[in-house]
Design a protein around this motif. Structure first.
Motif, PDB file in Angstrom:
ATOM      1  N   ILE A  95       0.994  -1.133   0.243  1.00 44.51           N
ATOM      2  CA  ILE A  95      -0.229   0.046   0.009  1.00 44.51           C
ATOM      3  C   ILE A  95       0.852   1.229  -0.058  1.00 44.51           C
ATOM      4  N   VAL A  96       1.868   1.119   0.915  1.00 44.51           N
ATOM      5  CA  VAL A  96       2.692   2.314   0.879  1.00 44.51           C
ATOM      6  C   VAL A  96       3.644   2.762  -0.272  1.00 44.51           C
ATOM      7  N   SER A  98       2.528   1.621  -3.345  1.00 49.33           N
ATOM      8  CA  SER A  98       1.868   2.192  -4.532  1.00 49.33           C
ATOM      9  C   SER A  98       1.643   3.669  -4.303  1.00 49.33           C
ATOM     10  N   TRP A  99       1.217   4.021  -2.988  1.00 51.62           N
ATOM     11  CA  TRP A  99       0.903   5.328  -2.774  1.00 51.62           C
ATOM     12  C   TRP A  99       2.266   6.183  -3.088  1.00 51.62           C
ATOM     13  N   LEU A 100       3.319   5.795  -2.800  1.00 55.53           N
ATOM     14  CA  LEU A 100       4.636   6.602  -3.305  1.00 55.53           C
ATOM     15  C   LEU A 100       4.754   6.527  -4.629  1.00 55.53           C
ATOM     16  N   GLY A 102       2.395   6.640  -6.921  1.00 50.96           N
ATOM     17  CA  GLY A 102       1.204   7.576  -7.204  1.00 50.96           C
ATOM     18  C   GLY A 102       1.933   8.952  -7.388  1.00 50.96           C
ATOM     19  N   ARG A 103       2.309   9.285  -5.852  1.00 49.37           N
ATOM     20  CA  ARG A 103       3.103  10.553  -5.851  1.00 49.37           C
ATOM     21  C   ARG A 103       3.937  10.910  -6.825  1.00 49.37           C
ATOM     22  N   SER A 106       2.862  11.674 -10.213  1.00 50.99           N
ATOM     23  CA  SER A 106       2.401  13.256 -10.368  1.00 50.99           C
ATOM     24  C   SER A 106       3.559  13.927 -10.217  1.00 50.99           C
ATOM     25  N   GLY A 141       8.470   9.274  -5.733  1.00 47.17           N
ATOM     26  CA  GLY A 141       7.439   9.311  -4.624  1.00 47.17           C
ATOM     27  C   GLY A 141       8.230   9.886  -3.565  1.00 47.17           C
ATOM     28  N   SER A 144       8.859  13.539  -3.799  1.00 48.00           N
ATOM     29  CA  SER A 144       7.785  14.244  -3.698  1.00 48.00           C
ATOM     30  C   SER A 144       7.741  14.506  -2.185  1.00 48.00           C
ATOM     31  N   ASN A 152      -1.860  16.705  -4.099  1.00 49.00           N
ATOM     32  CA  ASN A 152      -2.971  16.293  -3.080  1.00 49.00           C
ATOM     33  C   ASN A 152      -3.127  14.867  -2.997  1.00 49.00           C
ATOM     34  N   PHE A 153      -2.759  14.356  -2.034  1.00 47.46           N
ATOM     35  CA  PHE A 153      -3.145  12.983  -1.811  1.00 47.46           C
ATOM     36  C   PHE A 153      -3.835  12.706  -0.361  1.00 47.46           C
TER      37      PHE A 153
END
Length: 153
Positions: A95-96, A98-100, A102-103, A106, A141, A144, A152-153
């Protein structure tokens, strides 16, 4: 030397580095881009820049899900992953990351100036530490988190 020549020179240098470090993925990707450049198919680059990432993620996701689709990883194994602490930790880390990622996507979209550094860091990581070239998104990520508080996340 004009800009076009220097771009080809950089691609050739990276392809050579890919061969030296025995990284077929990087080498093939660069050779495909060189072929597109040398065959005057430059009009493909905007489409590749826009859709390439999505197509690559789809292909990677297919590869990751193939063991489930083929039955090599069973439903029981998937359900059991919610019981063991190692699997729960793997889920949390997934999860972490994947979030990174995504950041990172962006950040690379909003600040393309960081892409060259991220790519060079990834190539060096592959060459010197036997890494795999999935690092730019995660690295972006992490970057960022350090430099861009406006995502924005």
């Amino acid at each position: 030397m004009n800009v076009s020549d220097s771009t080809l020179l950089v691609l050739l240098l990276l392809a050579t580095l890919g061969v030296i470090i025995h990284n077929n993925t990087v080498t093939v990707a660069i050779l495909v881009l060189l072929i597109i450049r040398l065959t005057n198919m430059d009009n493909c680059f905007p489409w590749i820049e826009k859709q390439g990432l999505n197509i690559g993620i789809i292909i990677v996701t297919i590869g990751m899900l193939a063991p489930i689709a083929s039955g090599r990883i069973t439903t029981y194994t998937v359900l059991r992953s919610f019981v063991h602490w190692e699997s729960l930790l793997a889920i949390a880390i997934g999860i972490v990351v994947s979030w990174l990622g995504g950041r990172g996507v962006s950040l690379m979209s909003s600040q393309p100036s960081v892409i060259a550094g991220l790519l060079m860091g990834t190539v060096l990581g592959v060459a010197l530490f036997h890494g795999v070239p999935v690092g730019p998104f995660i690295a972006a990520g992490l970057l960022s988190l350090l430099i861009d508080n406006n995502l924005n996340f």
